[in-house]
Design a protein around this motif. Structure first.
Motif, PDB file in Angstrom:
ATOM      1  N   ASP A 255      43.173  27.069  47.705  1.00 28.96           N
ATOM      2  CA  ASP A 255      43.062  25.973  46.698  1.00 28.96           C
ATOM      3  C   ASP A 255      42.216  26.325  45.570  1.00 28.96           C
ATOM      4  O   ASP A 255      41.909  27.678  45.339  1.00 28.96           O
ATOM      5  CB  ASP A 255      42.427  24.732  47.223  1.00 28.96           C
ATOM      6  N   HIS A 256      41.745  25.668  44.610  1.00 22.86           N
ATOM      7  CA  HIS A 256      40.958  26.115  43.381  1.00 22.86           C
ATOM      8  C   HIS A 256      39.883  26.770  43.855  1.00 22.86           C
ATOM      9  O   HIS A 256      39.407  27.670  43.008  1.00 22.86           O
ATOM     10  CB  HIS A 256      40.556  24.755  42.608  1.00 22.86           C
ATOM     11  N   PHE A 257      38.998  26.517  44.881  1.00 22.92           N
ATOM     12  CA  PHE A 257      37.839  27.016  45.434  1.00 22.92           C
ATOM     13  C   PHE A 257      38.027  28.513  46.317  1.00 22.92           C
ATOM     14  O   PHE A 257      36.844  28.899  46.555  1.00 22.92           O
ATOM     15  CB  PHE A 257      37.018  26.007  45.791  1.00 22.92           C
ATOM     16  N   THR A 258      39.355  28.786  46.558  1.00 18.94           N
ATOM     17  CA  THR A 258      39.595  29.988  47.157  1.00 18.94           C
ATOM     18  C   THR A 258      38.817  31.198  46.620  1.00 18.94           C
ATOM     19  O   THR A 258      38.109  32.358  47.110  1.00 18.94           O
ATOM     20  CB  THR A 258      40.952  30.391  47.528  1.00 18.94           C
ATOM     21  N   PHE A 259      39.048  30.994  45.232  1.00 20.20           N
ATOM     22  CA  PHE A 259      38.457  32.131  44.353  1.00 20.20           C
ATOM     23  C   PHE A 259      36.934  32.330  44.256  1.00 20.20           C
ATOM     24  O   PHE A 259      36.540  33.248  43.811  1.00 20.20           O
ATOM     25  CB  PHE A 259      39.117  32.088  42.920  1.00 20.20           C
ATOM     26  N   ALA A 260      36.206  31.413  44.712  1.00 13.06           N
ATOM     27  CA  ALA A 260      34.805  31.341  44.621  1.00 13.06           C
ATOM     28  C   ALA A 260      33.998  31.915  45.999  1.00 13.06           C
ATOM     29  O   ALA A 260      32.621  31.699  46.242  1.00 13.06           O
ATOM     30  CB  ALA A 260      34.158  29.816  44.660  1.00 13.06           C
ATOM     31  N   ALA A 261      35.002  32.509  46.897  1.00 12.56           N
ATOM     32  CA  ALA A 261      34.306  33.070  48.040  1.00 12.56           C
ATOM     33  C   ALA A 261      35.282  34.294  48.230  1.00 12.56           C
ATOM     34  O   ALA A 261      36.394  34.566  47.745  1.00 12.56           O
ATOM     35  CB  ALA A 261      34.596  32.269  49.176  1.00 12.56           C
ATOM     36  N   ALA A 262      34.687  35.515  48.811  1.00  9.00           N
ATOM     37  CA  ALA A 262      35.371  36.747  49.177  1.00  9.00           C
ATOM     38  C   ALA A 262      36.679  36.455  49.496  1.00  9.00           C
ATOM     39  O   ALA A 262      36.890  35.737  50.543  1.00  9.00           O
ATOM     40  CB  ALA A 262      34.505  37.586  49.911  1.00  9.00           C
ATOM     41  N   ASN A 263      37.755  37.130  48.825  1.00 11.98           N
ATOM     42  CA  ASN A 263      38.922  36.958  49.397  1.00 11.98           C
ATOM     43  C   ASN A 263      39.741  38.226  49.307  1.00 11.98           C
ATOM     44  O   ASN A 263      39.789  38.936  48.271  1.00 11.98           O
ATOM     45  CB  ASN A 263      39.815  36.005  48.769  1.00 11.98           C
ATOM     46  N   THR A 264      40.343  38.961  50.421  1.00 10.48           N
ATOM     47  CA  THR A 264      40.816  40.312  50.077  1.00 10.48           C
ATOM     48  C   THR A 264      42.192  40.278  49.362  1.00 10.48           C
ATOM     49  O   THR A 264      42.280  41.186  48.677  1.00 10.48           O
ATOM     50  CB  THR A 264      41.262  40.769  51.879  1.00 10.48           C
ATOM     51  N   THR A 265      42.836  39.176  49.298  1.00 14.37           N
ATOM     52  CA  THR A 265      44.253  39.237  48.588  1.00 14.37           C
ATOM     53  C   THR A 265      43.996  39.055  47.206  1.00 14.37           C
ATOM     54  O   THR A 265      44.359  39.853  46.298  1.00 14.37           O
ATOM     55  CB  THR A 265      45.097  37.986  48.950  1.00 14.37           C
ATOM     56  N   VAL A 266      42.997  38.369  46.762  1.00 15.63           N
ATOM     57  CA  VAL A 266      42.442  38.606  45.269  1.00 15.63           C
ATOM     58  C   VAL A 266      41.831  39.776  45.060  1.00 15.63           C
ATOM     59  O   VAL A 266      42.216  40.345  43.805  1.00 15.63           O
ATOM     60  CB  VAL A 266      41.431  37.537  45.108  1.00 15.63           C
ATOM     61  N   ALA A 267      41.122  40.568  45.912  1.00 16.00           N
ATOM     62  CA  ALA A 267      40.275  41.530  45.611  1.00 16.00           C
ATOM     63  C   ALA A 267      41.570  42.748  45.390  1.00 16.00           C
ATOM     64  O   ALA A 267      41.301  43.636  44.579  1.00 16.00           O
ATOM     65  CB  ALA A 267      39.324  41.966  46.763  1.00 16.00           C
ATOM     66  N   GLU A 268      42.291  42.825  46.356  1.00 14.94           N
ATOM     67  CA  GLU A 268      43.118  44.103  46.294  1.00 14.94           C
ATOM     68  C   GLU A 268      44.073  44.156  45.137  1.00 14.94           C
ATOM     69  O   GLU A 268      44.130  45.299  44.261  1.00 14.94           O
ATOM     70  CB  GLU A 268      43.950  44.122  47.600  1.00 14.94           C
ATOM     71  N   TYR A 269      44.608  43.093  44.862  1.00 22.40           N
ATOM     72  CA  TYR A 269      45.471  43.082  43.715  1.00 22.40           C
ATOM     73  C   TYR A 269      44.452  43.090  42.267  1.00 22.40           C
ATOM     74  O   TYR A 269      45.099  43.769  41.185  1.00 22.40           O
ATOM     75  CB  TYR A 269      46.282  42.042  43.569  1.00 22.40           C
ATOM     76  N   SER A 270      43.233  42.594  42.254  1.00 23.42           N
ATOM     77  CA  SER A 270      42.696  42.706  41.056  1.00 23.42           C
ATOM     78  C   SER A 270      41.944  44.288  40.922  1.00 23.42           C
ATOM     79  O   SER A 270      41.977  44.856  39.731  1.00 23.42           O
ATOM     80  CB  SER A 270      41.152  41.940  41.327  1.00 23.42           C
ATOM     81  N   ILE A 271      41.612  44.749  41.841  1.00 20.83           N
ATOM     82  CA  ILE A 271      41.475  46.291  41.957  1.00 20.83           C
ATOM     83  C   ILE A 271      42.403  47.092  41.280  1.00 20.83           C
ATOM     84  O   ILE A 271      42.181  48.070  40.441  1.00 20.83           O
ATOM     85  CB  ILE A 271      40.764  46.782  43.481  1.00 20.83           C
ATOM     86  N   ALA A 272      43.797  47.148  42.120  1.00 17.79           N
ATOM     87  CA  ALA A 272      44.836  47.685  41.432  1.00 17.79           C
ATOM     88  C   ALA A 272      45.190  47.613  40.075  1.00 17.79           C
ATOM     89  O   ALA A 272      45.419  48.550  39.287  1.00 17.79           O
ATOM     90  CB  ALA A 272      46.221  47.387  42.383  1.00 17.79           C
ATOM     91  N   TRP A 273      44.851  46.369  39.598  1.00 20.31           N
ATOM     92  CA  TRP A 273      45.241  45.911  38.164  1.00 20.31           C
ATOM     93  C   TRP A 273      44.272  46.573  37.212  1.00 20.31           C
ATOM     94  O   TRP A 273      44.731  47.216  36.466  1.00 20.31           O
ATOM     95  CB  TRP A 273      45.185  44.496  37.814  1.00 20.31           C
ATOM     96  N   LEU A 274      43.128  46.540  37.625  1.00 16.20           N
ATOM     97  CA  LEU A 274      41.953  46.992  36.716  1.00 16.20           C
ATOM     98  C   LEU A 274      41.956  48.499  36.834  1.00 16.20           C
ATOM     99  O   LEU A 274      41.813  49.277  35.748  1.00 16.20           O
ATOM    100  CB  LEU A 274      40.523  46.482  37.330  1.00 16.20           C
ATOM    101  N   LYS A 275      42.147  49.226  38.181  1.00 15.64           N
ATOM    102  CA  LYS A 275      42.196  50.699  38.067  1.00 15.64           C
ATOM    103  C   LYS A 275      43.503  51.089  37.313  1.00 15.64           C
ATOM    104  O   LYS A 275      43.393  52.273  36.674  1.00 15.64           O
ATOM    105  CB  LYS A 275      42.495  50.879  39.493  1.00 15.64           C
ATOM    106  N   ARG A 276      44.802  50.367  37.474  1.00 16.93           N
ATOM    107  CA  ARG A 276      45.764  50.874  36.741  1.00 16.93           C
ATOM    108  C   ARG A 276      45.712  50.794  35.228  1.00 16.93           C
ATOM    109  O   ARG A 276      46.009  51.759  34.300  1.00 16.93           O
ATOM    110  CB  ARG A 276      46.874  49.941  36.876  1.00 16.93           C
TER     111      ARG A 276
END
Length: 306
Positions: A255-276
């Motif tokens: 839900d909307h507040f999923t992004f306000a707590a540590a989340n592996t799926t959000v982290a892994e694709y964010s990391i890949a995008w930023l590194k790329r």
């Protein structure tokens, strides 16, 4: 009678052969020809490595880990440290032996304090970025105000902060959640020099995506009733018509507040995008293309990175 044979002498006679030596010019020619032959025979040298790569070769395990390869420190930025933004926290890798790092500024959402996005700071910094998380000037600031604050903080971070010498000011990105995500899209639209943008469940009264030329990833959540995917995240992605590299990720059972707590799926694709795109690190293409068949997502749309 025949005359007696002549008596040999110790020195060379007129018939003794004379040794001939090549001239210096001829020797120089031989040397040049030899060097040329060696150069043609030698294997071609590999192209120079990407100067922005930071950290070891990535794996799925490394981008889903809670901590990356870099040890992180942090420093608080009090309100008033620079014009146009409020309190912040800067997270940065201690090791700077590999060179300077790219930077990311992260903005929270409507009535949300910095604490709700704080988890992104150490998580991203440990992968090789300098990250600044923010409090908005006022909890009720709308996306345009949040964009202005985000860009002001980025200027401070790269030019005035105590870690400015650790940062490559030409490699910066913005990221935000909810109205901070809407502000992130506005920042990307107004600042084409940015290397990447990530909008997390963005909310905004406008959709500036058609003006964006920055590689942009948009997240949504299937159970979001505050910023429904069909109203905000997906239209934001679809209107990214002037950018070659874009992605849309819709989280499953979120839900909307999923992004306000540590989340592996959000982290892994964010990391890949930023590194790329901040680091131009093509080693991270594998996590974005072909499109992952991820059970934690409902939808994953992506133009494979070039």
């Amino acid at each position: 009678m025949a005359p007696p044979p002549s008596t040999p002498t110790d020195g060379p006679s007129e018939r003794t052969p004379v040794k001939l030596f090549p001239s210096r010019a001829l020797m120089a020619i031989f040397a040049v020809l030899a060097a040329l032959a060696f150069a043609l025979a030698a294997p071609a040298q590999a192209a120079p490595a990407n100067p922005y790569e930071r950290g070891p070769a990535p794996t799925w395990a490394s981008i889903t880990a809670e901590t990356g390869p870099f040890t992180v420190a942090s420093v608080t930025v009090p309100s008033g440290s620079g014009p146009g933004f409020n309190t912040g926290t800067v997270y940065f890798p201690i090791d700077n032996s590999q060179g300077t790092f790219g930077s990311v500024v992260i903005m929270p959402g409507f009535v949300a304090p910095q604490a709700e996005i704080a988890w992104y700071g150490p998580r991203l910094a440990s992968q090789g970025f300098v990250v600044m998380t923010l409090d908005s000037n006022a909890l009720w600031d709308f996306p345009t105000d949040r964009s202005n604050q985000q860009l002001a903080a980025l200027t401070y971070l790269t030019t005035q902060s105590v870690v400015k010498n650790r940062i490559d000011p030409k490699r910066s990105a913005v990221m935000g959640w909810s109205m901070g995500g809407g502000g992130t899209l506005e920042s990307a639209a107004s600042t084409p020099s940015l290397k990447a943008a990530i909008a997390l469940a963005p909310w905004d009264v406008i959709n500036p995506s058609s003006q964006i030329k920055v590689p942009t990833m948009v997240f949504g959540a299937d159970g979001d009733t505050v910023a429904p995917v069909s109203t905000f995240a997906l239209p934001a992605y679809n209107e990214l018509t002037n950018v070659r590299n874009k992605a849309f990720v819709e989280l499953r059972n979120a839900d909307h507040f999923t992004f306000a707590a540590a989340n592996t799926t959000v982290a892994e694709y964010s990391i890949a995008w930023l590194k790329r795109f901040i680091d131009n690190d093509t080693r991270y293409n594998q996590f974005l293309c072909p499109i992952p068949n991820d059970p934690n997502t409902v939808a994953f749309l992506n133009t494979c990175p070039l």
